[in-house]
Design a protein around this motif. Structure first.
Motif, PDB file in Angstrom:
ATOM      1  N   GLY A 224       0.843  -1.203   0.000  1.00 20.89           N
ATOM      2  CA  GLY A 224       0.000   0.000   0.000  1.00 20.89           C
ATOM      3  C   GLY A 224       0.869   1.241   0.000  1.00 20.89           C
ATOM      4  N   ILE A 225       0.488   2.225  -0.801  1.00 20.11           N
ATOM      5  CA  ILE A 225       1.231   3.496  -0.836  1.00 20.11           C
ATOM      6  C   ILE A 225       0.253   4.639  -0.612  1.00 20.11           C
ATOM      7  CG2 ILE A 225       2.753   5.008  -2.181  1.00 20.11           C
ATOM      8  CD1 ILE A 225       3.639   2.593  -3.801  1.00 20.11           C
ATOM      9  N   GLU A 226       0.589   5.514   0.336  1.00 15.82           N
ATOM     10  CA  GLU A 226      -0.254   6.662   0.686  1.00 15.82           C
ATOM     11  C   GLU A 226       0.567   7.946   0.504  1.00 15.82           C
ATOM     12  OE1 GLU A 226      -3.274   7.709   1.839  1.00 15.82           O
ATOM     13  OE2 GLU A 226      -2.368   9.670   2.198  1.00 15.82           O
ATOM     14  N   SER A 227       0.023   8.884  -0.281  1.00 13.75           N
ATOM     15  CA  SER A 227       0.724  10.174  -0.419  1.00 13.75           C
ATOM     16  C   SER A 227      -0.275  11.300  -0.666  1.00 13.75           C
ATOM     17  CB  SER A 227       1.741  10.107  -1.574  1.00 13.75           C
ATOM     18  OG  SER A 227       1.068  10.097  -2.819  1.00 13.75           O
ATOM     19  N   SER A 228      -1.448  11.230  -0.004  1.00 10.53           N
ATOM     20  CA  SER A 228      -2.489  12.200  -0.361  1.00 10.53           C
ATOM     21  C   SER A 228      -2.282  13.571   0.256  1.00 10.53           C
ATOM     22  CB  SER A 228      -3.866  11.665   0.046  1.00 10.53           C
ATOM     23  OG  SER A 228      -3.945  11.574   1.448  1.00 10.53           O
ATOM     24  N   CYS A 229      -1.510  13.632   1.354  1.00  8.48           N
ATOM     25  CA  CYS A 229      -1.350  14.942   2.003  1.00  8.48           C
ATOM     26  C   CYS A 229       0.097  15.151   2.456  1.00  8.48           C
ATOM     27  CB  CYS A 229      -2.332  15.047   3.172  1.00  8.48           C
ATOM     28  SG  CYS A 229      -2.394  16.691   3.877  1.00  8.48           S
ATOM     29  N   ASP A 230       0.365  15.025   3.736  1.00  8.75           N
ATOM     30  CA  ASP A 230       1.715  15.348   4.196  1.00  8.75           C
ATOM     31  C   ASP A 230       2.439  14.164   4.844  1.00  8.75           C
ATOM     32  OD1 ASP A 230       0.032  15.312   6.336  1.00  8.75           O
ATOM     33  OD2 ASP A 230       0.790  17.138   7.269  1.00  8.75           O
ATOM     34  N   ASP A 231       1.995  12.954   4.542  1.00 12.77           N
ATOM     35  CA  ASP A 231       2.707  11.767   5.025  1.00 12.77           C
ATOM     36  C   ASP A 231       2.908  10.808   3.867  1.00 12.77           C
ATOM     37  OD1 ASP A 231       2.794  12.129   7.992  1.00 12.77           O
ATOM     38  OD2 ASP A 231       0.616  12.158   7.750  1.00 12.77           O
ATOM     39  N   THR A 232       4.138  10.349   3.686  1.00  8.52           N
ATOM     40  CA  THR A 232       4.338   9.272   2.720  1.00  8.52           C
ATOM     41  C   THR A 232       4.312   7.982   3.522  1.00  8.52           C
ATOM     42  OG1 THR A 232       5.985  10.759   1.739  1.00  8.52           O
ATOM     43  CG2 THR A 232       5.738   8.589   0.722  1.00  8.52           C
ATOM     44  N   GLY A 233       3.299   7.170   3.283  1.00  5.13           N
ATOM     45  CA  GLY A 233       3.165   5.925   4.035  1.00  5.13           C
ATOM     46  C   GLY A 233       3.264   4.740   3.089  1.00  5.13           C
ATOM     47  N   VAL A 234       4.002   3.732   3.515  1.00  2.00           N
ATOM     48  CA  VAL A 234       4.154   2.517   2.709  1.00  2.00           C
ATOM     49  C   VAL A 234       4.042   1.319   3.643  1.00  2.00           C
ATOM     50  CG1 VAL A 234       5.687   1.235   1.151  1.00  2.00           C
ATOM     51  CG2 VAL A 234       5.749   3.726   1.150  1.00  2.00           C
ATOM     52  N   ALA A 235       3.345   0.271   3.208  1.00  2.00           N
ATOM     53  CA  ALA A 235       3.248  -0.921   4.061  1.00  2.00           C
ATOM     54  C   ALA A 235       2.992  -2.153   3.218  1.00  2.00           C
ATOM     55  CB  ALA A 235       2.129  -0.754   5.078  1.00  2.00           C
ATOM     56  N   ILE A 236       3.334  -3.285   3.800  1.00  2.00           N
ATOM     57  CA  ILE A 236       2.996  -4.569   3.185  1.00  2.00           C
ATOM     58  C   ILE A 236       2.166  -5.354   4.193  1.00  2.00           C
ATOM     59  CG2 ILE A 236       3.876  -6.772   2.299  1.00  2.00           C
ATOM     60  CD1 ILE A 236       6.228  -4.185   1.839  1.00  2.00           C
ATOM     61  N   VAL A 237       0.988  -5.759   3.744  1.00  2.00           N
ATOM     62  CA  VAL A 237       0.033  -6.432   4.615  1.00  2.00           C
ATOM     63  C   VAL A 237      -0.374  -7.748   3.955  1.00  2.00           C
ATOM     64  CG1 VAL A 237      -2.339  -6.234   5.496  1.00  2.00           C
ATOM     65  CG2 VAL A 237      -0.808  -4.280   5.654  1.00  2.00           C
ATOM     66  N   THR A 238      -0.611  -8.772   4.761  1.00  2.00           N
ATOM     67  CA  THR A 238      -1.018 -10.065   4.201  1.00  2.00           C
ATOM     68  C   THR A 238      -2.545 -10.165   4.138  1.00  2.00           C
ATOM     69  OG1 THR A 238      -1.141 -11.121   6.360  1.00  2.00           O
ATOM     70  CG2 THR A 238       0.982 -11.229   5.232  1.00  2.00           C
ATOM     71  N   GLY A 239      -3.011 -11.149   3.411  1.00  2.00           N
ATOM     72  CA  GLY A 239      -4.451 -11.349   3.245  1.00  2.00           C
ATOM     73  C   GLY A 239      -5.183 -11.559   4.558  1.00  2.00           C
ATOM     74  N   ASP A 240      -4.511 -12.122   5.565  1.00  2.00           N
ATOM     75  CA  ASP A 240      -5.183 -12.294   6.850  1.00  2.00           C
ATOM     76  C   ASP A 240      -4.792 -11.207   7.847  1.00  2.00           C
ATOM     77  OD1 ASP A 240      -2.651 -13.225   7.159  1.00  2.00           O
ATOM     78  OD2 ASP A 240      -3.172 -15.037   8.257  1.00  2.00           O
TER      79      ASP A 240
END
Ligand code: KG4
Ligand code: ZN
Length: 519
Positions: A124-140
């Motif tokens: 997942g990549i988030e950059s809509s405002c003032d935080d660059t967020g990145v993560a990897i999450v599993t199906g469960d």
């Protein structure tokens, strides 16, 4: 087609029949299905429309299959083991996401996380405002790794988020390898990913574009499906990861309080929202930030947390601010009046004096009094929203409070009382996942991937043109989460809302029609 009929029939009757809408997952060999289940506790069997996929993965053949009693424990609560994410607590889940797989001609229904899904990996990549967020999450729902590049300090000296500066900082984080580092931390190679989820709105176009370009070029390079994500849907669905899907079942009520939005929404399913109320002017996070600045606080760690800290030392009835919209019988919010009252109080009681020991108490009183009124406003609107939500869905399972401001302890405590009075469990994600982050985007990717709501990646040529800006990427900077509740429209207080260039609501993207045709 069949699913559409089911939707229509469901809306006309309080049916005791069960419907399963199955949707082909693009990323499977053709024997795995995604669906939407409508259940009632006393049924014994149900018809399922089956689409058979030919070896080339394109052609489909349809046929009816009866789900046997074996899969429908009619008289018992439907549990996670027997049926995915079903309402073991109440028996009354109206919509439940399931996955089903066809083996040797038999349909079996999994618990929402079949073996394949447990090992699904979504970036997942988030950059809509003032935080660059990145993560990897599993199906469960396991968080394998996450990274966050926050820009609070960068914008602290200005009156708010400066889009150009924010864009530069996102680019720097991306060019500095935040995505690659997160993948490494998770021990995941890009080609092992099942999908890439990316926030495409709402937010600042300049900022969204940075994340979207990165997601699209990575998806192109590894031929991965993309999941376009609504930022506020991500704030909502993260509660299902942190509290467990069995504790946050659809339908539920969500209060979303962030820097850009104040929303009360009835959440009927992934992509299915009814907007009960929204802010007519400022969002609460913005009001916290502006109040913190007016009070001369150091906002390097965020205006909200700084104000919350100062308010602890103040008398919350010290300044007689009034609670907004007390006579308005709807679920909308407004913070502009309170903000002006705060400004006048600061001018009157503090003037131009810099923060000092001598004016500390009065500033703390202003902070505490602002917070009391601001949160009372949330309480009033949420109480009414519970009633509105229950008129539409009597069996709402809980109250979710999320978004940056939901990390505030006073907000959590006051809303806990509202939830208790309403007989609903309160679900708040941990503070670090209330504020913007990559995990919520990755998890929304998981939820949408499960329903097959993905997009094909661009070609590498296309992604290269997008990277240089020769071809623009599609963004939804102004994007509603759900259609407005009829009462919200009738009571008509959203006059002040800017309506130009607003993208149709997310809910419109997940119509029964769309679910009906496997793609
Ligand atoms: O959800 P979020 O991280 O970003 C947006 O989507 O806007 O929310 C950020 C907002 C900021 O306005 C910030 O001041 C506020 O959430 N916030 C708080 C607290 N922590 C963050 N407001 C009040 N109290 C807090 N502890
Ligand atoms: Zn946010």
């Amino acid at each position: 087609m069949w699913v559409q009929n089911a939707f229509q029939r469901l809306s006309k009757t309080t049916s005791t029949r069960l419907f399963v809408g199955l949707r082909l997952a693009k990323d499977t060999s053709g024997m795995c299905w995604r669906g939407v289940l409508y259940d009632a506790p006393t049924i014994a069997a149900a018809q399922v429309q089956r689409h058979e996929v030919q070896a080339n993965g394109k052609k489909t053949k349809r046929g009816g299959v009866a789900l046997s009693r074996r899969f429908l424990p009619a008289k018992r609560p439907i549990t996670e083991q027997s049926f995915a994410e079903s309402a073991s607590r109440t028996h009354h889940a109206r919509r439940v996401c399931i996955s089903a797989s066809a083996e040797n001609g038999h349909i079996s229904v999994g618990n929402g996380f079949n073996e394949q899904e447990k090992t699904e990996l979504v970036l997942g990549i988030e950059s809509s405002c003032d935080d660059t967020g990145v993560a990897i999450v599993t199906g469960d729902g396991r968080i394998l790794a996450q990274s966050l590049a926050s820009q609070n300090e960068l914008h602290a000296q200005w009156g708010g988020v400066v889009p150009k500066l924010a864009q530069g900082a996102h680019q720097e984080a991306i060019d500095g390898g935040i995505v690659e580092t997160t993948l490494e931390k998770a021990g995941v190679r890009p080609e092992q990913l099942s999908a890439i989820a990316i926030t495409i709105g709402p937010g600042l176009s300049l900022c969204l574009r940075v994340g979207v370009r990165k997601a699209r070029s990575l998806a192109a390079a590894h031929n991965l499906p993309l999941v376009p994500v609504h930022h506020m849907e991500a704030h909502t669905l993260i509660a299902r990861l942190t509290a467990g899907v069995e504790n946050v079942q659809f339908p539920f009520l969500a209060l979303l309080v962030s820097g850009g939005h104040n929303l009360l929404v009835l959440v009927r399913g992934v992509g299915e929202y009814v907007q009960l109320g929204s802010s007519l002017d400022d969002a609460l996070g913005e009001a916290y930030d502006k109040t913190a600045r007016l009070l001369g606080l150091d906002v390097g760690g965020g205006g909200g947390p700084a104000l919350e800290k100062l308010a602890k030392q103040g008398d919350d009835k010290g300044i007689p601010f009034s609670v907004p919209m007390i006579r308005k019988g709807n679920c909308d919010f407004s913070y502009a009046g309170l903000k002006t009252a705060v400004r006048l109080a600061v001018e009157d009681k503090v003037g131009d004096d810099p923060p000092s020991e001598s004016n500390m108490q009065v500033r703390a009183d202003i902070a505490a009094s602002f917070q009391r009124c601001a949160v009372k406003h949330l309480e009033h609107r949420t109480k009414r929203a519970v009633t509105w939500a229950r008129e539409l869905e009597p069996e709402i399972s809980c109250l979710v409070v999320s978004g940056g401001v939901a990390s505030n302890q006073v907000v959590r405590a006051r809303l806990a009382e509202v939830a208790e009075q309403a007989g609903l469990p309160l679900i708040c994600p941990p503070p670090s996942l209330c504020t913007d982050n990559g995990v919520m985007v990755a998890w929304t990717g998981v939820e949408r991937l499960r329903l097959g709501l993905t997009e094909a990646p661009p070609t590498e040529e296309q992604a290269a043109l997008e990277a240089t800006g020769e071809v623009d990427v599609s963004l939804k900077p102004r994007w509603l989460l759900g259609e407005r509740h009829p009462m919200a429209v009738q009571l008509g207080s959203a006059k002040g809302m800017k309506t130009k260039r607003i993208h149709p609501a997310l809910t419109g993207l997940c119509t029964p029609k769309e679910l009906s045709s496997p793609s």
